[in-house]
Design an enzyme around this catalytic site. Structure first.
Site, PDB file in Angstrom:
ATOM      1  N   GLU A 258       0.889  -1.175   0.000  1.00  0.00           N
ATOM      2  CA  GLU A 258       0.000   0.000   0.000  1.00  0.00           C
ATOM      3  C   GLU A 258       0.915   1.210   0.000  1.00  0.00           C
ATOM      4  OE1 GLU A 258      -1.471   3.079   0.981  1.00  0.00           O
ATOM      5  OE2 GLU A 258      -2.576   2.397   2.748  1.00  0.00           O
ATOM      6  N   CYS A 292      -1.771   9.070   2.605  1.00  0.00           N
ATOM      7  CA  CYS A 292      -1.651   8.558   1.234  1.00  0.00           C
ATOM      8  C   CYS A 292      -2.896   8.841   0.401  1.00  0.00           C
ATOM      9  CB  CYS A 292      -1.349   7.060   1.256  1.00  0.00           C
ATOM     10  SG  CYS A 292      -2.504   6.102   2.260  1.00  0.00           S
TER      11      CYS A 292
END
Length: 490
Positions: A258, A292
């Site tokens: 990720e 993110c």
């Protein structure tokens, strides 16, 4: 319940085999707002410690995989309860060690507790077996089998919620875990060892290690290469993720990544502009943009661009960044001075090529970056495609839906996105054409709930965390057949 007080032991210890573990090295954690100040010293492992750490986790894996979902669930729910009880205390630890604000610290601790509860709830479904239809005289059982030891690496920007998913979803799947903390948040992430030890998790199932930055490449490769380690997960930058994925590939180890993001937010002509502006500012400026999923590019229909920008301008004076922990400012600094310098360079590149500060006031002082919105951004500028990881985002305009989708996809990332419109059907049509693992219609790009799979497309990574998907990610199908005697053609 353990009598070990990990969070008040110094140097900050690792946690291996159910006890504090003193590694062969040490490093200092410094105040991110004042690098001359050492917050605490940390005991870290080196490559010499790797065999012992992995062997302890591997030994525990042999018995942990035989435990029932009911046993695992009870431990997880107790851990979640303890995390909620200690929210204020633990938020203070995170606030003191990192650049997290008090609000962000408490917020992400609640998210972590919710994730633990959802992992407990989803386990029965995620690990449910099947019976396959086969030939006469045979029964075939398909079950979910663990990988053994799972090596997880979690970052500092949401240290508890990202740290817990890196280790607990593998653990619920019947694996044991080695979690490498961020060198920016080792004490904060050690909270996970404390709550699980207090909740009764058997020794060796969860092992938390700290590694000095200069030792990290060698230690990481040694753990990945160890035969007992069956799978790896990493949350962090695309650059480092690429290195770790390459190392895992060399050793034929599957992994979950990720990574970075460049989240676009499309504002259609019929959008509720007040709602959209609030969502965009939250998505772009919350936690100083160090998420993110942070909004990076706002793509606004040209007919409403001025009105939308006016709403951002009107609110921007209320959002400031400060290094002073007692300041009323809603934002704190970036995690390092080097990160702030990088962001300043990208911003200056944009301004030198014709971009303008459309909202907020640009400011860079050590690691403190003031929140701004840039307009007149073009593809020739670094900011157009690079992840900022800072409270700075861009505004572009569009005429047609196709143009908006093209801009939204015109970069290497694909983690999160948003579409703002009063026409839900149109929003769904646009969402399906955006290359991202998560698209939120009339919702901010920062959106991560434990009940939904979390992960990205393109260079934002692969694999999924959360819920039943996160548990299944760390298991593999295994077939067991029962056969009646029958002749073989030989």
């Amino acid at each position: 319940m353990t009598t070990v007080d990990l969070l008040n032991t110094y140097p900050v210890p690792c946690y291996v085999g159910g006890s504090p573990f003193v590694g062969s090295g040490t490093f200092d954690v410094r105040d991110p707002h004042d690098n001359s100040k050492v917050i605490h010293k940390v005991s870290s492992i080196t490559i010499a410690d790797v065999p012992k750490v992995v062997e302890i986790a591997a030994k525990a894996a042999k018995t942990w995989k035989l435990t029932s979902v009911l046993e695992r669930r009870a431990i997880f729910l107790k851990a979640a309860s303890l995390l909620r009880e200690r929210n204020v205390e633990y938020a203070g630890i995170e606030f003191a060690e990192t650049t997290s604000s008090q609000g962000w610290s408490g917020f992400e601790l609640n998210l972590a507790a919710e994730s633990l509860e959802e992992t407990a709830a989803a386990a029965s479904t995620a690990l449910q077996g099947e019976i396959a239809v086969t030939g006469q005289g045979q029964r075939a059982y398909i079950e979910r089998a663990p990988f053994g030891v799972v090596f997880g690496m979690a970052p500092w920007n949401a240290p508890v919620v990202l740290g817990q998913r890196a280790c607990t979803q593998p653990i619920m799947g019947g694996n044991t875990s080695i979690l490498k903390t961020s060198e920016m948040s080792p004490r904060t992430q050690l909270m996970l060892a404390q709550i699980f030890a207090d909740a009764g998790l058997p020794a060796g199932v969860l092992n938390i290690i700290h590694v000095a930055p200069e030792d990290a490449p060698a230690v990481t490769e040694a753990i990945i290469a160890h035969p007992a380690v069956g799978k790896i997960n990493f949350t962090g930058s695309t650059r480092v993720g690429s290195i770790i994925a390459s190392t895992a590939g060399k050793h034929l180890k599957p992994n979950v990544m990720e990574l970075g993001g460049k989240a676009p937010s499309i504002i259609c002509a019929d959008a509720d502009l007040k709602h959209a502006a609030q969502g965009v500012m939250f998505g772009g400026w919350f936690h100083s943009g160090q998420v993110c999923m942070a909004t990076q590019t706002v793509i606004v229909h040209e007919s409403i661009a001025d009105r939308f920008l006016g709403l951002i301008k009107a609110h921007s004076p209320n959002v400031k960044a400060s290094k002073n922990s007692q300041d009323a400012g809603t934002l704190r600094g970036l995690f390092t001075n080097a990160s702030a310098k990088r962001v300043q360079t990208i911003t200056e590149d944009a301004l030198s090529k014709g971009a303008t500060v459309a909202a907020g006031t640009a400011g860079f002082e050590n690691n403190v970056v003031q929140p701004i919105l840039l307009s007149n951004v073009t593809p020739e500028m670094q900011i157009y495609r690079e992840e900022m990881f800072a409270p700075i985002f861009s505004l572009l305009t569009f005429k047609t839906e196709e143009e908006a989708i093209t801009i939204a996809n015109d970069h290497d990332f694909g983690l999160a996105a948003a579409v703002w419109t009063s026409d839900e059907a149109a929003g769904h049509r646009i969402a399906r054409q955006i290359d991202a693992g998560m698209v939120h219609i009339n919702g901010a790009t920062i959106h991560d709930q434990a009940q939904m799979p979390h992960g990205g497309f393109k260079k934002s990574g692969y694999g999924r965390f959360n819920g039943k998907w996160g548990i299944q990610e760390f298991t593999q199908p295994k077939v067991i057949t029962c056969n009646q005697p029958h002749p073989y053609p030989i």
